[in-house]
Scaffold this active site. Structure first.
Site, PDB file in Angstrom:
ATOM      1  N   GLU A   1     -16.883  36.415  -4.432  1.00  0.00           N
ATOM      2  CA  GLU A   1     -17.800  36.269  -5.552  1.00  0.00           C
ATOM      3  C   GLU A   1     -17.872  37.579  -6.322  1.00  0.00           C
ATOM      4  O   GLU A   1     -17.513  38.639  -5.803  1.00  0.00           O
ATOM      5  CB  GLU A   1     -19.194  35.864  -5.067  1.00  0.00           C
ATOM      6  CG  GLU A   1     -19.841  36.896  -4.149  1.00  0.00           C
ATOM      7  CD  GLU A   1     -21.201  36.437  -3.634  1.00  0.00           C
ATOM      8  OE1 GLU A   1     -21.931  37.277  -3.098  1.00  0.00           O
ATOM      9  OE2 GLU A   1     -21.524  35.241  -3.773  1.00  0.00           O
TER      10      GLU A   1
ATOM     11  N   LYS B   1     -19.438  40.859  -7.823  1.00  0.00           N
ATOM     12  CA  LYS B   1     -20.476  41.775  -7.348  1.00  0.00           C
ATOM     13  C   LYS B   1     -21.349  42.179  -8.528  1.00  0.00           C
ATOM     14  O   LYS B   1     -20.858  42.704  -9.519  1.00  0.00           O
ATOM     15  CB  LYS B   1     -19.859  43.030  -6.706  1.00  0.00           C
ATOM     16  CG  LYS B   1     -20.907  44.017  -6.205  1.00  0.00           C
ATOM     17  CD  LYS B   1     -20.252  45.272  -5.639  1.00  0.00           C
ATOM     18  CE  LYS B   1     -21.302  46.237  -5.109  1.00  0.00           C
ATOM     19  NZ  LYS B   1     -22.223  46.714  -6.161  1.00  0.00           N
TER      20      LYS B   1
ATOM     21  N   ARG C   1     -31.135  45.849  -3.797  1.00  0.00           N
ATOM     22  CA  ARG C   1     -31.258  44.880  -2.710  1.00  0.00           C
ATOM     23  C   ARG C   1     -32.681  44.952  -2.168  1.00  0.00           C
ATOM     24  O   ARG C   1     -33.141  46.019  -1.748  1.00  0.00           O
ATOM     25  CB  ARG C   1     -30.250  45.184  -1.601  1.00  0.00           C
ATOM     26  CG  ARG C   1     -30.406  44.261  -0.400  1.00  0.00           C
ATOM     27  CD  ARG C   1     -29.420  44.598   0.701  1.00  0.00           C
ATOM     28  NE  ARG C   1     -28.055  44.254   0.318  1.00  0.00           N
ATOM     29  CZ  ARG C   1     -27.044  44.202   1.184  1.00  0.00           C
ATOM     30  NH1 ARG C   1     -27.237  44.481   2.448  1.00  0.00           N
ATOM     31  NH2 ARG C   1     -25.836  43.890   0.776  1.00  0.00           N
TER      32      ARG C   1
END
Length: 254
Positions: free
Chosen positions: A211, A213, A218
């Site tokens: 996928e 980035k 986070r």
């Protein structure tokens, strides 16, 4: 345990070239600790004293480090831990001078090699090879616990020290209490390096998906009723920094 014993082991770990040798040295030291010393030693070996930041900046450390060293090793782990606690508790007017005085007193009771260790510990500059991953395996070894079980417990607890104490005192049974708990942030999974894409595919047995980035922060969010808290990748509470996150989570029907 004398601080010198831990400092000597730290130096030996830094010089050891093999992973197993490092783990063996750390495990041997951990076997010699009494229960009250376990969390202190884990903090010192990992470069993160259990008090966290104690209000001492680099200038204070450099000013204090010129004190003459002691001739013999007398400082215990408890002595250093208690000194850090006292320094961290200093507040109010004149606190900088008081912290400096207490740090100079501590360093004056340390030998030259112990002084160097304490200074590097306060600066966050320990280069001993005793990374948390090695310490996890070093705790698992004398406890006869699978390393995977230790890693899971540490991930759930968010820190190694309490897990190490439970494991060294009670073995595998001591890890039962470490699970997902609201408002106790868990450590995130981190990426692991590979030589190239082919190497990565081999390590993952070709069972992968790819996928894009996206850059960003986070975080993990905990919610119980109307209470919402946001934690950073480093497990710090950053709720106040993300009101839009809190608002979005509050709107969810969960």
């Amino acid at each position: 345990m004398l601080l010198n014993d831990l400092v000597t082991t730290s130096a030996a770990v830094a010089e050891a070239s093999g992973r197993l040798a490092k783990i063996g040295l750390l495990a041997e030291l951990l076997r010699r600790l009494v229960p009250e010393e376990i969390e202190i030693a884990i903090g010192f070996l990992s470069g993160e004293p259990r008090q966290g930041r104690i209000g001492i900046g680099g200038a204070t450390v450099w000013t204090a480090k010129d004190v003459s060293p002691a001739d013999t090793s007398r400082l215990t782990l408890h002595d250093v831990d208690e000194a850090f606690t006292q320094i961290g508790n200093v507040k109010g007017s004149g606190s900088a001078a008081t912290r400096l005085g207490r740090l100079r007193d501590l360093l004056g009771r340390a030998t030259r090699v112990e002084q160097d260790f304490i200074v590097r510990l306060l600066f966050g500059e320990l280069r001993q090879g005793a990374l948390e991953a090695l310490l996890v395996e070093a705790v698992a070894k004398p406890s006869n616990i699978p390393a995977a079980s230790m890693r899971r417990a540490v991930m759930m607890a968010g820190m190694l020290a309490p897990v190490a104490r439970a494991a060294l005192l009670n073995g595998d049974a001591g890890l039962i209490g470490f699970g997902v708990q609201l408002f106790q942030p868990i450590q995130p999974m981190l990426a692991q390096p590979a030589g190239d894409m082919s190497d990565a595919l081999v390590q993952l047995r070709n069972d992968v998906s790819l996928e894009w980035k996206l850059d960003g922060a986070r975080i993990q969010v905990h919610k119980s009723g109307n209470e919402i808290r946001v934690f950073s990748r480093n497990l710090r509470d950053v709720t106040c920094a993300g009101p839009e996150v809190v608002g979005a989570i509050r709107a969810l029907h969960v």
